[in-house]
Design a protein around this motif. Structure first.
Motif, PDB file in Angstrom:
ATOM      1  N   HIS A 190     -50.669  -5.146  71.238  1.00  0.00           N
ATOM      2  CA  HIS A 190     -51.827  -5.426  71.897  1.00  0.00           C
ATOM      3  C   HIS A 190     -52.615  -4.453  72.214  1.00  0.00           C
ATOM      4  O   HIS A 190     -52.705  -3.344  71.886  1.00  0.00           O
ATOM      5  N   PHE A 191     -54.208  -4.910  72.707  1.00  0.00           N
ATOM      6  CA  PHE A 191     -55.004  -3.932  72.913  1.00  0.00           C
ATOM      7  C   PHE A 191     -54.903  -3.029  73.945  1.00  0.00           C
ATOM      8  O   PHE A 191     -54.525  -3.704  75.099  1.00  0.00           O
ATOM      9  N   GLY A 192     -55.546  -1.939  74.211  1.00  0.00           N
ATOM     10  CA  GLY A 192     -55.434  -1.131  75.574  1.00  0.00           C
ATOM     11  C   GLY A 192     -54.460  -0.106  75.241  1.00  0.00           C
ATOM     12  O   GLY A 192     -54.176   0.558  74.096  1.00  0.00           O
ATOM     13  N   ALA A 193     -53.917   0.361  76.268  1.00  0.00           N
ATOM     14  CA  ALA A 193     -53.196   1.905  76.615  1.00  0.00           C
ATOM     15  C   ALA A 193     -51.644   1.254  76.088  1.00  0.00           C
ATOM     16  O   ALA A 193     -51.127   0.210  76.096  1.00  0.00           O
ATOM     17  N   ARG A 194     -50.976   2.185  75.271  1.00  0.00           N
ATOM     18  CA  ARG A 194     -49.629   2.056  74.647  1.00  0.00           C
ATOM     19  C   ARG A 194     -49.049   3.420  74.337  1.00  0.00           C
ATOM     20  O   ARG A 194     -49.823   4.350  74.218  1.00  0.00           O
ATOM     21  N   ILE A 195     -47.830   3.352  73.878  1.00  0.00           N
ATOM     22  CA  ILE A 195     -47.187   4.557  73.322  1.00  0.00           C
ATOM     23  C   ILE A 195     -47.356   4.752  72.148  1.00  0.00           C
ATOM     24  O   ILE A 195     -47.068   3.757  71.310  1.00  0.00           O
ATOM     25  N   ASP A 196     -48.078   6.019  71.554  1.00  0.00           N
ATOM     26  CA  ASP A 196     -48.246   6.008  70.130  1.00  0.00           C
ATOM     27  C   ASP A 196     -47.022   6.021  69.509  1.00  0.00           C
ATOM     28  O   ASP A 196     -46.204   6.958  69.735  1.00  0.00           O
ATOM     29  N   PRO A 197     -46.878   5.258  68.095  1.00  0.00           N
ATOM     30  CA  PRO A 197     -45.575   5.349  67.642  1.00  0.00           C
ATOM     31  C   PRO A 197     -45.478   6.501  66.748  1.00  0.00           C
ATOM     32  O   PRO A 197     -44.115   6.728  66.228  1.00  0.00           O
ATOM     33  N   PHE A 198     -46.309   7.261  66.735  1.00  0.00           N
ATOM     34  CA  PHE A 198     -46.175   8.668  65.850  1.00  0.00           C
ATOM     35  C   PHE A 198     -45.950   9.832  66.859  1.00  0.00           C
ATOM     36  O   PHE A 198     -45.229  10.642  66.631  1.00  0.00           O
ATOM     37  N   SER A 199     -46.973   9.820  67.988  1.00  0.00           N
ATOM     38  CA  SER A 199     -46.668  10.920  68.610  1.00  0.00           C
ATOM     39  C   SER A 199     -45.799  10.714  69.808  1.00  0.00           C
ATOM     40  O   SER A 199     -45.396  12.065  70.518  1.00  0.00           O
ATOM     41  N   GLY A 200     -45.340   9.552  70.126  1.00  0.00           N
ATOM     42  CA  GLY A 200     -44.704   9.500  71.418  1.00  0.00           C
ATOM     43  C   GLY A 200     -45.492   9.438  72.803  1.00  0.00           C
ATOM     44  O   GLY A 200     -44.976   9.523  73.630  1.00  0.00           O
ATOM     45  N   GLN A 201     -46.898   9.746  72.801  1.00  0.00           N
ATOM     46  CA  GLN A 201     -47.926  10.016  73.663  1.00  0.00           C
ATOM     47  C   GLN A 201     -48.398   8.821  74.101  1.00  0.00           C
ATOM     48  O   GLN A 201     -48.635   7.986  73.110  1.00  0.00           O
ATOM     49  N   ARG A 202     -48.834   8.638  75.365  1.00  0.00           N
ATOM     50  CA  ARG A 202     -49.800   7.490  75.841  1.00  0.00           C
ATOM     51  C   ARG A 202     -51.090   7.412  75.099  1.00  0.00           C
ATOM     52  O   ARG A 202     -51.759   8.650  75.013  1.00  0.00           O
ATOM     53  N   ALA A 203     -51.629   6.391  74.517  1.00  0.00           N
ATOM     54  CA  ALA A 203     -52.748   6.466  73.698  1.00  0.00           C
ATOM     55  C   ALA A 203     -53.530   5.101  73.981  1.00  0.00           C
ATOM     56  O   ALA A 203     -52.808   4.146  74.354  1.00  0.00           O
ATOM     57  N   VAL A 204     -54.612   5.095  73.511  1.00  0.00           N
ATOM     58  CA  VAL A 204     -55.514   3.827  73.620  1.00  0.00           C
ATOM     59  C   VAL A 204     -55.449   3.055  72.172  1.00  0.00           C
ATOM     60  O   VAL A 204     -55.813   3.721  71.112  1.00  0.00           O
ATOM     61  N   HIS A 205     -55.010   1.818  72.219  1.00  0.00           N
ATOM     62  CA  HIS A 205     -55.230   1.218  70.951  1.00  0.00           C
ATOM     63  C   HIS A 205     -56.307   0.184  70.986  1.00  0.00           C
ATOM     64  O   HIS A 205     -56.228  -0.722  71.768  1.00  0.00           O
ATOM     65  N   GLU A 206     -57.224   0.329  70.107  1.00  0.00           N
ATOM     66  CA  GLU A 206     -58.730  -0.209  70.188  1.00  0.00           C
ATOM     67  C   GLU A 206     -58.589  -1.558  69.346  1.00  0.00           C
ATOM     68  O   GLU A 206     -59.603  -2.075  69.210  1.00  0.00           O
TER      69      GLU A 206
END
Length: 307
Positions: A190-206
């Motif tokens: 979905h759109f918005g904040a999520r856990i990045d599948p590569f870094s494992g860090q919280r990131a914004v998915h636009e």
């Protein structure tokens, strides 16, 4: 008066004594007889010549009348042909008007326009003060043609306006963002904040992700002009479409792009094939929506009902 009568026999001469009055009458008769005969002969001759002249004039008049009759017959035949042709033309125009009315009513019904906005069932409404003119009065037949021509002009104007309206509505509908960018697949992110599948860090998915099979169709959610088609950092193969009105969409991680910059695409047109190029963990399409230069949640447009 004494008159001597002589015959051919010897001694056959005789004399007759007439009174003065009888002698005058006899002299008058003898002198007037030749004059009367001449006058009678002259009158008879003059009468015959006049009769001949009158007969010749009468014959000439008859010939002229016959020629005029032939000419009149020709004019009548030509006029009948013209009237017949005009009658056929009038029937053709009436048939054309019936077809235009039927088409107009059908288009009005399809366009779901308000009743009365376009009226193809009645003659055009006319009005205005009547002004005196110097134009000659036309026969009823030509009045009918003029009225029919006016109705045709009115129908053509209405159809032109209706066509423009429908074209604008179709253009707005085509450029209206609505629907999914895939024909088969599911929303995997979905759109918005999520856990990045590569870094494992919280990131914004636009954007939103739709997962599916390799080389599945990716379709434009609205009509527009392609402003990018190629590799872009992080996106892999990406297609960008400008829809006007401040809207733009992006379709990324494609296995293959099927359009190039400058192409005009239609709503629902296949523009790329699903892949996993760029920063991706599997076959999917990363879908972004921009409004006035800023990303917005595509879900609002994915679940939007079309016009």
């Amino acid at each position: 008066m004494k008159i001597i009568l002589v015959n051919g026999r010897p001694g056959g001469a005789r004399s007759v004594n007439l009174s003065r009055w009888r002698g005058a009458c006899l002299a008058l008769c003898l002198l007037g007889l030749p004059f009367g005969v001449g006058v009678a002969a002259g009158y008879g001759t003059g009468l015959g010549e006049r009769d001949q002249t009158d007969l010749a004039a009468l014959e000439t008049l008859r010939e002229q009348l016959a020629a005029q009759k032939l000419q009149l017959d020709g004019v009548r035949d030509e006029s009948e042909n013209h009237v017949r042709a005009l009658t056929i033309r009038l029937a053709q125009l009436q048939a054309r008007l019936v077809r235009l009315d039927a088409l107009g009513e059908r288009m009005t019904d399809i366009a779901k326009l308000d009743a009365g906005e376009f009226d193809f069932s009645n003659p055009p409404a006319l009005g205005g003060p009547e002004e005196p003119t110097d134009f000659p009065v036309q026969p009823l037949f030509f009045d009918q043609i003029d009225q029919l021509a006016a109705r045709l002009d009115d129908r053509e104007r209405q159809l032109d306006i209706l066509e423009t309206l429908l074209a604008d509505r179709k253009l707005q509908s085509e450029s209206y963002l609505a629907g999914r960018p895939v024909r088969k697949g599911w929303m995997s992110s979905h759109f918005g904040a999520r856990i990045d599948p590569f870094s494992g860090q919280r990131a914004v998915h636009e954007g939103v992700d739709f997962a599916g099979k390799e080389n599945a169709d990716i379709v434009a959610v609205a009509s527009g002009v392609v402003t990018w088609s190629g590799d872009r950092h992080g996106y892999g193969n990406m297609v960008e479409v400008n829809h006007g009105g401040g809207y733009m969409t992006r379709y990324a991680h494609n296995n293959k792009n099927l359009v190039k910059v400058g192409d005009i695409v239609k709503k629902g047109q296949v523009i790329a094939l699903m892949g996993s190029t760029g920063r991706s963990t599997g076959p999917h399409v990363h879908f972004e929506v921009y409004k006035d230069g800023r990303t917005v949640d595509p879900a609002a447009y994915v679940y939007r009902s079309g016009r």
